[in-house]
Write an enzyme that holds these catalytic residues in place. Sequence first.
Site, mmCIF file in Angstrom:
data_model
loop_
_atom_site.group_PDB
_atom_site.id
_atom_site.type_symbol
_atom_site.label_atom_id
_atom_site.label_comp_id
_atom_site.label_asym_id
_atom_site.label_seq_id
_atom_site.Cartn_x
_atom_site.Cartn_y
_atom_site.Cartn_z
ATOM 1 N N HIS A 29 0.847 -1.196 0.000
ATOM 2 C CA HIS A 29 0.000 0.000 0.000
ATOM 3 C C HIS A 29 0.883 1.247 0.000
ATOM 4 O O HIS A 29 0.941 1.997 0.976
ATOM 5 C CB HIS A 29 -0.929 0.007 1.209
ATOM 6 C CG HIS A 29 -2.099 -0.902 1.055
ATOM 7 N ND1 HIS A 29 -2.783 -1.447 2.117
ATOM 8 C CD2 HIS A 29 -2.724 -1.362 -0.051
ATOM 9 C CE1 HIS A 29 -3.765 -2.202 1.669
ATOM 10 N NE2 HIS A 29 -3.751 -2.164 0.362
ATOM 11 N N GLU A 115 -6.347 -8.129 3.789
ATOM 12 C CA GLU A 115 -5.957 -9.149 4.770
ATOM 13 C C GLU A 115 -7.182 -9.825 5.361
ATOM 14 O O GLU A 115 -7.217 -11.053 5.515
ATOM 15 C CB GLU A 115 -5.113 -8.527 5.883
ATOM 16 C CG GLU A 115 -4.640 -9.567 6.896
ATOM 17 C CD GLU A 115 -3.925 -8.962 8.083
ATOM 18 O OE1 GLU A 115 -4.165 -9.431 9.216
ATOM 19 O OE2 GLU A 115 -3.131 -8.008 7.900
ATOM 20 N N CYS A 181 0.056 -8.109 15.128
ATOM 21 C CA CYS A 181 1.505 -8.236 14.980
ATOM 22 C C CYS A 181 2.216 -7.411 16.057
ATOM 23 O O CYS A 181 1.824 -6.281 16.345
ATOM 24 C CB CYS A 181 1.900 -7.747 13.582
ATOM 25 S SG CYS A 181 3.675 -7.679 13.288
ATOM 26 N N SER A 210 -4.000 0.761 5.959
ATOM 27 C CA SER A 210 -4.818 0.673 7.167
ATOM 28 C C SER A 210 -4.006 0.990 8.416
ATOM 29 O O SER A 210 -4.450 1.747 9.286
ATOM 30 C CB SER A 210 -5.416 -0.735 7.286
ATOM 31 O OG SER A 210 -6.107 -0.892 8.495
#
Length: 271
Positions: A29, A115, A181, A210
Amino acid sequence: CFGVDRAIKLVYEEIEKGGKVATYGPIIHNDEVVKDLADKGVKIIESEDELEKLTNGIVIIRSHGVPKRICELLDNKGIEYIDMTCPFVKRIHNTVAKESANKNIVIMGSENHPEVVGIRGWSCNDSTVIENIDEAVNYKIDNDKEICIVSQTTFNYNKFKEFVEIFNKKGYDINVVNTICDATRNRQSEASMISSKVDCMIVIGDRKSSNSKKLYDICKENCKYTFFIQKLDELDISEISDDIASVGITAGASTPNNIIEEVQNYVRINF
């Protein structure tokens, strides 16, 4: 983000080999990187219909991952592909594939993010995506199955904890798998800490990213002068008062190092 970095490096390595290279969706992105890859002949496949028409070359699955059916489509057509799904995302795929057989799957994240689209595609039953507090409060189930909660890896960690607490109060039997994460969690925590101490905050990231948008939201809550830019020439400091004594900088997972360094050098010279 190491998952993004390794996917990009792989694409450039395949370009060097001289064959036809395509990615399923933009590899990252970030418009600057995507444009450079396009200039080097990398094709972006945007839909399953386009994938169906592909006859040769190699397809690279980006770090966001894809639904299971995409991998099956590539296998059935005999198209060569390299799966660069981030290992942390792959872990969610495996969890959802296993737990969805006898549990309700709830994904904390943005429904249209690639995702999350990929994660949902590994569930053997319908799944639910929760993005805001109203959706968490209004969530209901019409069976007695346990709920398995996972998260988009870049989801806001504080929101995740808040939504899980809402589910706990409902009295449902839930199994929470925190799949945010560590790099994302640390980045959000540090951005919150820094933005609460500085006079001006700069968030570098793509508008479509995002995790970059979440960083901006976090920083904006703490710092009045928070700027969200993709590259240096978007930074307009004319509206900042002259008494700025400290500036903080953070960047999304998809932001190239050279752009971060350019902004950092500019700040050091001009503030």
